[in-house]
Every structure is written in structure tokens, then in C-alpha cells.
Scaffold this active site. Structure first.
Site, PDB file in Angstrom:
ATOM      1  N   ASP A  95       2.302  -2.473 -22.467  1.00 39.40           N
ATOM      2  CA  ASP A  95       2.745  -2.510 -21.083  1.00 39.40           C
ATOM      3  C   ASP A  95       3.964  -1.601 -20.887  1.00 39.40           C
ATOM      4  O   ASP A  95       4.068  -0.883 -19.889  1.00 39.40           O
ATOM      5  CB  ASP A  95       3.084  -3.953 -20.702  1.00 39.40           C
ATOM      6  CG  ASP A  95       3.632  -4.075 -19.291  1.00 39.40           C
ATOM      7  OD1 ASP A  95       2.918  -3.703 -18.351  1.00 39.40           O
ATOM      8  OD2 ASP A  95       4.775  -4.537 -19.138  1.00 39.40           O
ATOM      9  N   GLU A 128      -3.880  -2.623 -22.382  1.00 41.50           N
ATOM     10  CA  GLU A 128      -2.470  -2.445 -22.758  1.00 41.50           C
ATOM     11  C   GLU A 128      -2.310  -2.498 -24.275  1.00 41.50           C
ATOM     12  O   GLU A 128      -1.538  -1.712 -24.857  1.00 41.50           O
ATOM     13  CB  GLU A 128      -1.621  -3.525 -22.099  1.00 41.50           C
ATOM     14  CG  GLU A 128      -1.505  -3.364 -20.586  1.00 41.50           C
ATOM     15  CD  GLU A 128      -0.824  -4.542 -19.912  1.00 41.50           C
ATOM     16  OE1 GLU A 128      -0.436  -4.394 -18.739  1.00 41.50           O
ATOM     17  OE2 GLU A 128      -0.687  -5.605 -20.551  1.00 41.50           O
TER      18      GLU A 128
END
Length: 227
Positions: free
Chosen positions: A49, A121
Site C-alpha cells: 500500500d 498490494e
């Protein structure tokens, strides 16, 4: 470590061959398949992320050198949110390579937005740890592609846009009411009604309250803007 055929195919689709294949295996392993000898992808998701955020911030600054922070922030949010990650995951068929526990497989885990977004992610983090930031950036820019150039200046989520529509007309903020819940506990379906002060309302259903609220807000916005 020798990769399975589905993971080799995933390497081809993302354009990166792993020097440390165990990172790829971890990136596609959901917590429902974790064990004392098998790590899941949650820690990689946390790192990915942040890597994605850095890549997108750089890309947006390079794309529009005159944009102010107020323009860049909504564009950034649109590109890094879970929905965008899940869309990219679907395009590379990431769901086909996921390692899921039986309950997740039976509940359609390979198609779940949150699960796909998290895995995307994690995959970014795996490439970053395997080959460094430049390799991760190259993959992200390639996979996100035209999204970076086409993202709207006012790329806000539907609930924010509906609230702004209401405020501009002197209305109170929209209300969101849960009107139904169906399905088994492991795969619930929530139906939410979005309603404005003037009585305008629309309903939508999704696998989480948050996504149902967004869908209801978007349905109401679409009708209001086409009226």
C-alpha cells in the site's frame, strides 16, 4: 523453490520473474491458508500500500506539473483505493492464482473486491522486496496504464459527491439506512437505501455495508444528474 504453472503464468502477466519465488507465493496466500509454516500476505499488503502510494504520487506530479494539492489529492485517492487495486487484479487474473482456504473458496473469494485489492498490494510489495523500488514502479505504471492519465480532476467517491450535491442545494447530508440483510454469515448481502432531505432515494446491495452505501449513492447521483 519451484513455482506452480499458475504462478509462472502470473509472472508472465505482470512482466516480472522472481529471484525469490517464495515472495510471490506469500503474496498470493490469503490468511485463510496461513499456518505456522506458511506466511500469509497481510504484512506484504501493508508494505505494498505504501509503495503504491509513492509510485502514484510521483506519477501524478510528473504528469501535471501545474496541478495544485487540491487537484492531486482526489486523483491520488482514486488511483490507490481498494477498488482500483481490485480492478487491476482482475485484469491480470490474480484471483486465479490465489491460495485460499476452503471457506473462502466456497464463498467466492477469488472474486471478492477486498481480497483482490489486498492481494494486488501484496504483489506490489513482493516485487519491491524482490528487485527494488524501480522494478515495483515499472510494474505499477505498466499495470495501471492509462488510469493515471484519465483519472478525473474531481475523482471523489460517490458518497462524497452526493453530499456535495446536497450541500450545494441547501440540503442536509444524505442518510444511509440498512433495509435488508440476506445470505449466509460467511457471505452476507447488505441492502442500503441512500436518501436525501427532499425524499429522493435509491437502493443498492453489496457484500459489505460500505460498498452498498457507495453503490446506492452512485445510483442516486446518476438519476439526479440525468434528470
Amino acid at each position: 523453490m519451484k513455482l506452480s504453472s499458475d504462478l509462472k503464468a502470473l509472472e508472465t502477466r505482470i512482466g516480472h520473474k522472481f529471484s525469490r519465488p517464495e515472495l510471490l507465493v506469500r503474496a498470493v496466500t490469503h490468511s485463510s491458508m496461513s499456518s505456522p509454516t506458511r506466511d500469509d500476505n497481510q504484512r506484504l499488503e501493508f508494505l505494498g500500500d505504501r509503495v503504491l502510494g509513492m509510485v502514484m504520487a510521483e506519477a501524478l506530479l510528473a504528469q501535471d506539473r501545474d496541478a495544485r494539492e487540491g487537484q492531486l489529492a482526489p486523483r491520488f485517492n482514486a488511483l490507490v483505493r481498494k477498488e482500483a487495486c481490485a480492478d487491476v487484479a482482475r485484469e491480470i487474473d490474480l484471483g486465479d492464482a490465489l491460495k485460499l482456504g476452503r471457506s473462502e473458496m466456497l464463498s467466492g473469494g477469488r472474486r471478492k473486491l477486498a481480497l483482490l485489492g489486498d492481494a494486488m498490494e501484496a504483489l506490489i510489495a513482493a516485487v519491491y522486496l524482490d528487485a527494488g523500488f524501480d522494478a515495483a514502479r515499472d510494474m505499477v505504471v505498466r499495470l495501471w496504464g492509462a488510469r493515471v492519465h484519465q483519472v478525473d480532476d474531481d475523482a471523489r467517491d460517490a458518497k462524497t459527491s452526493l453530499q456535495e450535491w446536497a450541500q450545494a442545494r441547501g440540503f442536509k447530508p444524505p442518510k444511509y439506512d440498512l433495509i435488508a440483510r440476506s445470505g449466509p454469515d460467511h457471505a452476507p448481502i447488505f441492502t442500503i437505501a441512500a436518501q436525501l432531505e427532499n425524499g429522493e432515494t435509491e437502493k443498492a446491495s453489496a457484500g459489505s455495508k460500505r460498498h452498498a452505501e457507495q453503490a446506492a449513492a452512485q445510483a442516486l447521483l446518476t438519476r439526479l444528474e440525468s434528470a
